[in-house]
Enzyme design. Sequence first.
Site, PDB file in Angstrom:
ATOM      1  N   LYS A 177       1.314   9.834 -14.468  1.00  0.00           N
ATOM      2  CA  LYS A 177       2.126   9.408 -15.650  1.00  0.00           C
ATOM      3  C   LYS A 177       1.247  10.130 -17.060  1.00  0.00           C
ATOM      4  CE  LYS A 177       3.974   5.997 -13.557  1.00  0.00           C
ATOM      5  NZ  LYS A 177       4.196   4.700 -13.394  1.00  0.00           N
ATOM      6  N   LEU A 178       2.012  10.108 -18.208  1.00  0.00           N
ATOM      7  CA  LEU A 178       1.763  11.041 -19.324  1.00  0.00           C
ATOM      8  C   LEU A 178       0.223  10.947 -19.713  1.00  0.00           C
ATOM      9  CD1 LEU A 178       2.553  13.086 -21.561  1.00  0.00           C
ATOM     10  CD2 LEU A 178       3.178  11.041 -22.763  1.00  0.00           C
ATOM     11  N   HIS A 184      16.618  11.722 -20.923  1.00  0.00           N
ATOM     12  CA  HIS A 184      15.418  11.170 -21.305  1.00  0.00           C
ATOM     13  C   HIS A 184      15.770  10.174 -22.473  1.00  0.00           C
ATOM     14  CE1 HIS A 184      11.067  12.579 -22.540  1.00  0.00           C
ATOM     15  NE2 HIS A 184      11.172  11.153 -22.185  1.00  0.00           N
ATOM     16  N   ARG A 206      13.328  16.103 -19.570  1.00  0.00           N
ATOM     17  CA  ARG A 206      13.657  15.149 -18.343  1.00  0.00           C
ATOM     18  C   ARG A 206      15.310  15.091 -18.613  1.00  0.00           C
ATOM     19  NH1 ARG A 206      10.771   9.578 -18.654  1.00  0.00           N
ATOM     20  NH2 ARG A 206       9.376  10.268 -17.325  1.00  0.00           N
ATOM     21  N   LYS A 221      15.632  -1.761 -12.641  1.00  0.00           N
ATOM     22  CA  LYS A 221      14.868  -3.023 -13.040  1.00  0.00           C
ATOM     23  C   LYS A 221      15.651  -4.092 -13.771  1.00  0.00           C
ATOM     24  CE  LYS A 221      10.959  -3.905 -13.256  1.00  0.00           C
ATOM     25  NZ  LYS A 221       9.776  -4.354 -12.318  1.00  0.00           N
ATOM     26  N   THR A 278      10.280  -4.316 -17.614  1.00  0.00           N
ATOM     27  CA  THR A 278      10.024  -3.299 -18.718  1.00  0.00           C
ATOM     28  C   THR A 278      11.094  -3.260 -19.713  1.00  0.00           C
ATOM     29  OG1 THR A 278      10.253  -0.867 -18.693  1.00  0.00           O
ATOM     30  CG2 THR A 278      11.461  -1.739 -17.101  1.00  0.00           C
ATOM     31  N   ASP A 279      10.677  -2.682 -21.055  1.00  0.00           N
ATOM     32  CA  ASP A 279      11.652  -2.470 -21.941  1.00  0.00           C
ATOM     33  C   ASP A 279      12.634  -1.466 -21.922  1.00  0.00           C
ATOM     34  OD1 ASP A 279      10.043  -0.133 -22.312  1.00  0.00           O
ATOM     35  OD2 ASP A 279       9.636  -0.591 -24.397  1.00  0.00           O
ATOM     36  N   GLU A 280      12.395  -0.775 -20.877  1.00  0.00           N
ATOM     37  CA  GLU A 280      13.429   0.258 -20.365  1.00  0.00           C
ATOM     38  C   GLU A 280      14.878  -0.176 -20.084  1.00  0.00           C
ATOM     39  OE1 GLU A 280      12.060   3.819 -18.381  1.00  0.00           O
ATOM     40  OE2 GLU A 280       9.872   3.383 -18.794  1.00  0.00           O
ATOM     41  N   LEU A 288       0.703  -1.271   0.026  1.00  0.00           N
ATOM     42  CA  LEU A 288      -0.066  -0.120   0.010  1.00  0.00           C
ATOM     43  C   LEU A 288       0.822   1.267  -0.105  1.00  0.00           C
ATOM     44  CD1 LEU A 288      -2.835  -1.165   2.446  1.00  0.00           C
ATOM     45  CD2 LEU A 288      -3.082  -0.389   0.084  1.00  0.00           C
ATOM     46  N   TYR A 299      15.437   4.208 -12.384  1.00  0.00           N
ATOM     47  CA  TYR A 299      14.245   3.344 -12.462  1.00  0.00           C
ATOM     48  C   TYR A 299      14.843   2.121 -13.254  1.00  0.00           C
ATOM     49  CZ  TYR A 299      10.017   0.969 -14.369  1.00  0.00           C
ATOM     50  OH  TYR A 299       9.384   0.152 -14.855  1.00  0.00           O
TER      51      TYR A 299
HETATM   52  P1  NAD Z   1       2.278   0.850 -10.057  1.00  0.00           P
HETATM   53  O1  NAD Z   1       3.381   1.864  -9.453  1.00  0.00           O
HETATM   54  O2  NAD Z   1       1.184   1.323 -10.574  1.00  0.00           O
HETATM   55  O3  NAD Z   1       1.990  -0.323  -8.931  1.00  0.00           O
HETATM   56  C1  NAD Z   1       3.016  -0.930  -8.011  1.00  0.00           C
HETATM   57  C2  NAD Z   1       2.183  -1.520  -6.746  1.00  0.00           C
HETATM   58  O4  NAD Z   1       3.282  -2.092  -6.021  1.00  0.00           O
HETATM   59  C3  NAD Z   1       1.501  -0.749  -5.852  1.00  0.00           C
HETATM   60  O5  NAD Z   1       0.244  -1.163  -5.498  1.00  0.00           O
HETATM   61  C4  NAD Z   1       2.456  -0.476  -4.886  1.00  0.00           C
HETATM   62  O6  NAD Z   1       1.657  -0.223  -3.477  1.00  0.00           O
HETATM   63  C5  NAD Z   1       3.016  -2.019  -4.657  1.00  0.00           C
HETATM   64  N1  NAD Z   1       4.368  -1.820  -4.087  1.00  0.00           N
HETATM   65  C6  NAD Z   1       5.210  -1.123  -4.287  1.00  0.00           C
HETATM   66  N2  NAD Z   1       6.367  -1.241  -3.218  1.00  0.00           N
HETATM   67  C7  NAD Z   1       5.976  -2.606  -2.632  1.00  0.00           C
HETATM   68  C8  NAD Z   1       6.607  -3.155  -1.514  1.00  0.00           C
HETATM   69  N3  NAD Z   1       8.113  -2.863  -1.262  1.00  0.00           N
HETATM   70  N4  NAD Z   1       6.005  -4.427  -1.071  1.00  0.00           N
HETATM   71  C9  NAD Z   1       4.742  -4.743  -1.669  1.00  0.00           C
HETATM   72  N5  NAD Z   1       4.125  -3.864  -2.686  1.00  0.00           N
HETATM   73  C10 NAD Z   1       4.768  -2.878  -3.039  1.00  0.00           C
HETATM   74  O7  NAD Z   1       3.192  -0.016 -11.076  1.00  0.00           O
HETATM   75  P2  NAD Z   1       2.810  -0.525 -12.374  1.00  0.00           P
HETATM   76  O8  NAD Z   1       2.682   0.462 -13.382  1.00  0.00           O
HETATM   77  O9  NAD Z   1       1.572  -1.285 -12.181  1.00  0.00           O
HETATM   78  O10 NAD Z   1       3.923  -1.765 -12.670  1.00  0.00           O
HETATM   79  C11 NAD Z   1       3.952  -3.124 -12.410  1.00  0.00           C
HETATM   80  C12 NAD Z   1       4.940  -3.744 -12.763  1.00  0.00           C
HETATM   81  O11 NAD Z   1       5.037  -3.576 -14.261  1.00  0.00           O
HETATM   82  C13 NAD Z   1       6.485  -2.910 -12.329  1.00  0.00           C
HETATM   83  O12 NAD Z   1       7.243  -3.920 -11.840  1.00  0.00           O
HETATM   84  C14 NAD Z   1       6.935  -1.894 -13.479  1.00  0.00           C
HETATM   85  O13 NAD Z   1       8.176  -2.059 -13.453  1.00  0.00           O
HETATM   86  C15 NAD Z   1       6.222  -3.188 -14.694  1.00  0.00           C
HETATM   87  N6  NAD Z   1       6.191  -2.453 -16.000  1.00  0.00           N
HETATM   88  C16 NAD Z   1       5.151  -1.151 -16.084  1.00  0.00           C
HETATM   89  C17 NAD Z   1       4.922  -0.579 -17.161  1.00  0.00           C
HETATM   90  C18 NAD Z   1       4.205   0.477 -17.203  1.00  0.00           C
HETATM   91  O14 NAD Z   1       3.886   1.072 -18.348  1.00  0.00           O
HETATM   92  N7  NAD Z   1       3.561   1.065 -16.140  1.00  0.00           N
HETATM   93  C19 NAD Z   1       5.542  -1.055 -18.488  1.00  0.00           C
HETATM   94  C20 NAD Z   1       6.431  -2.235 -18.366  1.00  0.00           C
HETATM   95  C21 NAD Z   1       6.688  -2.710 -17.159  1.00  0.00           C
END
Ligand code: NAD
Length: 351
Positions: A198-199, A293, A290, A163, A133-135, A34, A159
């Site tokens: 986010k954007l 970037h 950024r 990852k 992520t692809d990043e 949370l 970030y």
């Molecule tokens: P988000 O930031 O929306 O959600 C992350 C969740 O993890 C939150 O609910 C947070 O409370 C929980 N969390 C964070 N730290 C924690 C901890 N120490 N213990 C337990 N829970 C914890 O992230 P998202 O955008 O849903 O991304 C999810 C995954 O997908 C990530 O690993 C991210 O790197 C990856 N990802 C995201 C994207 C994107 O476009 N958002 C793209 C590729 C990969």
Amino acid sequence: MRVLLTGGYGFIGSAVVRHLIENTRHDVLNIDSLTYAASPDAVADVAADSRYGFRQCDICDTAAVGRILDAYRPDAVMHLAAESHVDRSIDSAGVFMRTNIMGTFSMLEAVRAYWRELPPARRAAFRFHHVSTDEVFGMLGPHDPPFTEATPYNPSSPYSASKAASDHLVRAWHHTYGLPAFITNTTNNYGIWHFPEKLVPLTIINALEGRTLPVYGAGDNVRDWLFVSDHAEALVRAVEHGRPGGTYAIGARQPRTNLEVVRAICAVLDRLRPDPAGPHARLIRHVPDRPGHDFRYEIDPTHAERALGWTARHDFESGLELTVRWYIDHAPWWRAIRARQQASLPMGRVA
Ligand code: NAD
């Protein structure tokens, strides 16, 4: 399958939880600490289902994760919990190192201890699915071919470096201990329940409120945009069919520049919510770029599509229309978050 999923109150994790309950027969236990990014409302529609459960837990607490594993006895772990916002990683990298690197290490150790005690058939069928992520691949030039599973790692932000480190740990635990783990690397997601820093959500909300629409630099940075429910479907396919040691590069073949994304949002809003003051694009403002970037990310998803029997259902235009309509209909959710955020994050920072 009984699936233990981390980060199920986040943007993508909640989409996976909803997909598991609404479209499969699997059980899911969501563990989430949370953080500011958690939205319990995002799973409210499925929370009463007997196949869904939740435990508040920090993934860095290896002993607590171990107790949950021993009690729940999952067949698979889907690891999504992370700090995910690049701008925050530039301002304050420490929590990214803790959660994304040490948190993944903690999960791997807790899962390894649980997995090695399973009976042989369950041990062989078990999967640890690391969502990345692809990043991690760094940035592409305008004419480079898209990323594939074979692209070398070259992360450039705090970030993406965190990852990348977590991906390396997962591969090492597979190689050294035989943990049946695999990784998915995915492009930028957009869609419903996306945290308003986010954007895409920031632009929709700012436009609805008549605020300026910040665009980094010239707005020519390119991302490949995947609708979040399509990603959730791909992740569930992956946990069902993923090969230990495998990597799956997941994308939608929908590259757009940031400026194209912002203009597309303005065009949808001009149709759905015309502003008497004029077209929403009048609110666009170019802001200083950024630091560091990355210019372009794009994935060639051919391998993942074949291996998982999956392709994205939404092109960018159809997914964006659903997203904009959803934000119009869910103003109380994002207004409450914006009110909480005003004090902590300057408006106008974008993903
Ligand atoms: P988000 O930031 O929306 O959600 C992350 C969740 O993890 C939150 O609910 C947070 O409370 C929980 N969390 C964070 N730290 C924690 C901890 N120490 N213990 C337990 N829970 C914890 O992230 P998202 O955008 O849903 O991304 C999810 C995954 O997908 C990530 O690993 C991210 O790197 C990856 N990802 C995201 C994207 C994107 O476009 N958002 C793209 C590729 C990969």
